[in-house]
Design a protein around this motif. Structure first.
Motif, PDB file in Angstrom:
ATOM      1  N   GLY A  62       0.826  -1.210   0.000  1.00 50.90           N
ATOM      2  CA  GLY A  62       0.000   0.000   0.000  1.00 50.90           C
ATOM      3  C   GLY A  62       0.857   1.255   0.000  1.00 50.90           C
ATOM      4  O   GLY A  62       0.542   2.237  -0.676  1.00 50.90           O
ATOM      5  N   ALA A  63       1.943   1.201   0.733  1.00 52.91           N
ATOM      6  CA  ALA A  63       2.857   2.359   0.775  1.00 52.91           C
ATOM      7  C   ALA A  63       3.489   2.573  -0.605  1.00 52.91           C
ATOM      8  O   ALA A  63       3.526   3.695  -1.116  1.00 52.91           O
ATOM      9  N   VAL A  64       3.955   1.503  -1.213  1.00 55.46           N
ATOM     10  CA  VAL A  64       4.570   1.616  -2.540  1.00 55.46           C
ATOM     11  C   VAL A  64       3.553   2.191  -3.532  1.00 55.46           C
ATOM     12  O   VAL A  64       3.872   3.078  -4.324  1.00 55.46           O
ATOM     13  N   MET A  65       2.328   1.707  -3.456  1.00 59.04           N
ATOM     14  CA  MET A  65       1.283   2.182  -4.369  1.00 59.04           C
ATOM     15  C   MET A  65       0.989   3.661  -4.178  1.00 59.04           C
ATOM     16  O   MET A  65       0.455   4.310  -5.063  1.00 59.04           O
ATOM     17  N   ASP A  66       1.292   4.173  -2.996  1.00 56.51           N
ATOM     18  CA  ASP A  66       1.057   5.582  -2.724  1.00 56.51           C
ATOM     19  C   ASP A  66       2.300   6.434  -2.969  1.00 56.51           C
ATOM     20  O   ASP A  66       2.346   7.601  -2.583  1.00 56.51           O
ATOM     21  N   GLY A  67       3.297   5.821  -3.574  1.00 60.61           N
ATOM     22  CA  GLY A  67       4.496   6.590  -3.901  1.00 60.61           C
ATOM     23  C   GLY A  67       5.409   6.821  -2.710  1.00 60.61           C
ATOM     24  O   GLY A  67       6.252   7.704  -2.726  1.00 60.61           O
ATOM     25  N   ILE A  68       5.223   6.008  -1.655  1.00 64.62           N
ATOM     26  CA  ILE A  68       6.056   6.143  -0.460  1.00 64.62           C
ATOM     27  C   ILE A  68       7.285   5.233  -0.604  1.00 64.62           C
ATOM     28  O   ILE A  68       7.148   4.072  -1.001  1.00 64.62           O
ATOM     29  N   GLU A  69       8.445   5.761  -0.315  1.00 61.74           N
ATOM     30  CA  GLU A  69       9.657   4.933  -0.358  1.00 61.74           C
ATOM     31  C   GLU A  69       9.534   3.870   0.731  1.00 61.74           C
ATOM     32  O   GLU A  69       9.302   4.178   1.894  1.00 61.74           O
ATOM     33  N   THR A  70       9.709   2.599   0.334  1.00 56.50           N
ATOM     34  CA  THR A  70       9.361   1.510   1.251  1.00 56.50           C
ATOM     35  C   THR A  70      10.473   0.475   1.400  1.00 56.50           C
ATOM     36  O   THR A  70      11.013  -0.020   0.411  1.00 56.50           O
ATOM     37  N   ASN A  71      10.811   0.161   2.636  1.00 55.82           N
ATOM     38  CA  ASN A  71      11.737  -0.937   2.944  1.00 55.82           C
ATOM     39  C   ASN A  71      11.005  -1.984   3.765  1.00 55.82           C
ATOM     40  O   ASN A  71      10.314  -1.640   4.730  1.00 55.82           O
ATOM     41  N   LEU A  72      11.166  -3.240   3.402  1.00 55.71           N
ATOM     42  CA  LEU A  72      10.654  -4.327   4.245  1.00 55.71           C
ATOM     43  C   LEU A  72      11.859  -5.087   4.791  1.00 55.71           C
ATOM     44  O   LEU A  72      12.755  -5.470   4.042  1.00 55.71           O
ATOM     45  N   PHE A  73      11.855  -5.287   6.092  1.00 51.92           N
ATOM     46  CA  PHE A  73      12.987  -5.919   6.765  1.00 51.92           C
ATOM     47  C   PHE A  73      12.481  -7.173   7.469  1.00 51.92           C
ATOM     48  O   PHE A  73      11.650  -7.094   8.387  1.00 51.92           O
ATOM     49  N   PHE A  74      12.953  -8.335   7.044  1.00 48.01           N
ATOM     50  CA  PHE A  74      12.488  -9.596   7.617  1.00 48.01           C
ATOM     51  C   PHE A  74      13.542 -10.168   8.553  1.00 48.01           C
ATOM     52  O   PHE A  74      14.722 -10.271   8.197  1.00 48.01           O
ATOM     53  N   THR A  75      13.091 -10.533   9.743  1.00 46.52           N
ATOM     54  CA  THR A  75      14.027 -11.054  10.742  1.00 46.52           C
ATOM     55  C   THR A  75      13.378 -12.215  11.497  1.00 46.52           C
ATOM     56  O   THR A  75      12.179 -12.434  11.390  1.00 46.52           O
ATOM     57  N   PHE A  76      14.169 -12.935  12.252  1.00 47.54           N
ATOM     58  CA  PHE A  76      13.697 -14.123  12.984  1.00 47.54           C
ATOM     59  C   PHE A  76      12.799 -14.987  12.108  1.00 47.54           C
ATOM     60  O   PHE A  76      13.087 -15.198  10.945  1.00 47.54           O
ATOM     61  N   TRP A  77      11.687 -15.472  12.643  1.00 48.91           N
ATOM     62  CA  TRP A  77      10.816 -16.377  11.866  1.00 48.91           C
ATOM     63  C   TRP A  77      10.223 -15.674  10.658  1.00 48.91           C
ATOM     64  O   TRP A  77       9.767 -16.327   9.725  1.00 48.91           O
ATOM     65  N   GLY A  78      10.237 -14.358  10.690  1.00 49.36           N
ATOM     66  CA  GLY A  78       9.755 -13.601   9.542  1.00 49.36           C
ATOM     67  C   GLY A  78      10.527 -13.949   8.279  1.00 49.36           C
ATOM     68  O   GLY A  78      10.017 -13.796   7.171  1.00 49.36           O
ATOM     69  N   LEU A  79      11.750 -14.437   8.446  1.00 42.54           N
ATOM     70  CA  LEU A  79      12.559 -14.849   7.297  1.00 42.54           C
ATOM     71  C   LEU A  79      11.869 -15.925   6.462  1.00 42.54           C
ATOM     72  O   LEU A  79      12.125 -16.050   5.268  1.00 42.54           O
ATOM     73  N   ASN A  80      10.989 -16.700   7.090  1.00 41.18           N
ATOM     74  CA  ASN A  80      10.262 -17.729   6.336  1.00 41.18           C
ATOM     75  C   ASN A  80       9.549 -17.127   5.121  1.00 41.18           C
ATOM     76  O   ASN A  80       9.440 -17.766   4.083  1.00 41.18           O
ATOM     77  N   ALA A  81       9.082 -15.895   5.290  1.00 37.98           N
ATOM     78  CA  ALA A  81       8.304 -15.257   4.218  1.00 37.98           C
ATOM     79  C   ALA A  81       9.157 -14.932   3.000  1.00 37.98           C
ATOM     80  O   ALA A  81       8.621 -14.679   1.918  1.00 37.98           O
ATOM     81  N   ILE A  82      10.485 -14.924   3.174  1.00 34.81           N
ATOM     82  CA  ILE A  82      11.359 -14.626   2.030  1.00 34.81           C
ATOM     83  C   ILE A  82      12.338 -15.775   1.779  1.00 34.81           C
ATOM     84  O   ILE A  82      13.322 -15.606   1.067  1.00 34.81           O
ATOM     85  N   THR A  83      12.040 -16.936   2.367  1.00 37.29           N
ATOM     86  CA  THR A  83      12.856 -18.127   2.119  1.00 37.29           C
ATOM     87  C   THR A  83      12.143 -18.983   1.072  1.00 37.29           C
ATOM     88  O   THR A  83      10.977 -19.327   1.239  1.00 37.29           O
ATOM     89  N   LYS A  84      12.859 -19.267  -0.020  1.00 38.15           N
ATOM     90  CA  LYS A  84      12.236 -19.949  -1.176  1.00 38.15           C
ATOM     91  C   LYS A  84      11.369 -21.129  -0.774  1.00 38.15           C
ATOM     92  O   LYS A  84      10.242 -21.283  -1.228  1.00 38.15           O
ATOM     93  N   SER A  85      11.911 -22.008   0.075  1.00 39.33           N
ATOM     94  CA  SER A  85      11.204 -23.260   0.373  1.00 39.33           C
ATOM     95  C   SER A  85      10.032 -23.062   1.330  1.00 39.33           C
ATOM     96  O   SER A  85       9.242 -23.980   1.532  1.00 39.33           O
ATOM     97  N   LYS A  86       9.919 -21.870   1.919  1.00 38.19           N
ATOM     98  CA  LYS A  86       8.892 -21.683   2.946  1.00 38.19           C
ATOM     99  C   LYS A  86       7.891 -20.581   2.645  1.00 38.19           C
ATOM    100  O   LYS A  86       6.835 -20.497   3.278  1.00 38.19           O
ATOM    101  N   MET A  87       8.230 -19.721   1.697  1.00 38.79           N
ATOM    102  CA  MET A  87       7.440 -18.489   1.533  1.00 38.79           C
ATOM    103  C   MET A  87       5.986 -18.732   1.132  1.00 38.79           C
ATOM    104  O   MET A  87       5.132 -17.929   1.467  1.00 38.79           O
ATOM    105  N   ASN A  88       5.729 -19.823   0.439  1.00 40.22           N
ATOM    106  CA  ASN A  88       4.330 -20.069   0.093  1.00 40.22           C
ATOM    107  C   ASN A  88       3.687 -21.098   1.004  1.00 40.22           C
ATOM    108  O   ASN A  88       2.672 -21.713   0.673  1.00 40.22           O
TER     109      ASN A  88
END
Lengths: 158, 104
Positions: free
Chosen positions: A32-58
């Motif tokens: 939503g931030a990106v769609m509004d033209g807001i500069e956006t960083n997403l930072f994944f840490t701890f178990w949140g890394l699952n969301a950006i780990t190939k074998s686990k993200m889906n």
């Protein structure tokens, strides 16, 4: 367009959990931030890394045990497959609302110029590497890097 | 609500500049609105997106980034390039349809 009183220009969102609601809070707010033209960083840490780990993200699931929003006794959460079933139902409904699966959602964020980072300490803790992470991850960064990249913006912890 | 003089017509717009009546829309109005929000010069792709949005709106289909990205006209990245900083909001404004009510 909108009268800009003090429009938010930059946002950095931290996701530290692999639970569906936290991952999706991060993705929906980030996209939503990106769609509004807001500069956006997403930072994944701890178990949140699952969301950006190939074998686990889906395979991000909604928790059943300890989830007070579920109108079932917690003990039923021990039934195998209940979390899977709940997650299936959530994904089905989200798909109807055009809320995509995790990978596609991250691709949308990236397509709009949003940046996706992995936390170095957590990557080391979980013995992950850049190769195991989704290709769209910009880089693995330290906490110090994160604060540098967040400079001049606001930080949200989901 | 207020009225606005644009491309030789007086039209009703909301406080954010979105047309209240999509029937008021003309290509000349789209060109003026695009200029107002500093879009790059409109290309064929812009018009194809605008047509798509207007058609969906007329059919009552809710707008979303994913839908436009899967429309076969543009992917999400191209949509961002056409309407920088507001792939849905800016395209909807120029297309003369209401501001998208979707979070995605």
């Amino acid at each position: 367009m909108v009268e800009n009183k003090e429009k938010i220009k930059k946002i950095s969102i931290i996701c530290a959990s692999a639970d569906l609601e936290t991952v999706y809070a991060t993705l929906i707010m980030g996209n939503g931030a990106v769609m509004d033209g807001i500069e956006t960083n997403l930072f994944f840490t701890f178990w949140g890394l699952n969301a950006i780990t190939k074998s686990k993200m889906n395979k991000i699931k909604a928790p059943v045990i300890g989830n007070t929003a579920i109108p079932l006794p917690s003990i039923l959460g021990l039934i195998p497959g209940l979390s899977w079933l709940l997650s299936k139902a959530m994904y089905w409904r989200m798909n109807q609302l055009d809320i995509p699966p995790v990978k596609e959602f991250l691709e949308m964020v990236e397509a709009g110029g949003g940046k996706i980072y992995a936390c170095k300490a957590a990557v080391e803790m979980f013995m992950l590497s850049k190769e195991k992470l989704w290709e769209g991850v910009d880089s693995i960064i330290t906490v110090g890097d994160f604060y540098d990249k967040s400079a001049g913006g606001q930080i949200i912890f989901t | 609500m207020s009225t606005k003089n644009i491309a030789g017509k007086t039209i009703e717009v909301n406080e954010e500049g979105y047309l209240l009546n999509m029937a008021d829309w003309t290509k000349e109005i789209a060109l003026e609105l695009a200029k107002e929000i500093n879009l790059p010069p409109l290309t064929d792709k812009h018009w194809q997106v605008i047509d798509y949005l207007r058609k969906n709106q007329a059919e009552g289909v809710a707008l979303s980034l994913r839908k436009v990205g899967n429309s076969g006209i543009v992917d999400v990245k191209e949509l961002y390039a056409l309407f920088p900083g507001g792939p849905l909001k800016k395209s909807a404004l120029v297309a003369g349809i209401p501001k998208p009510a979707s979070c995605v």
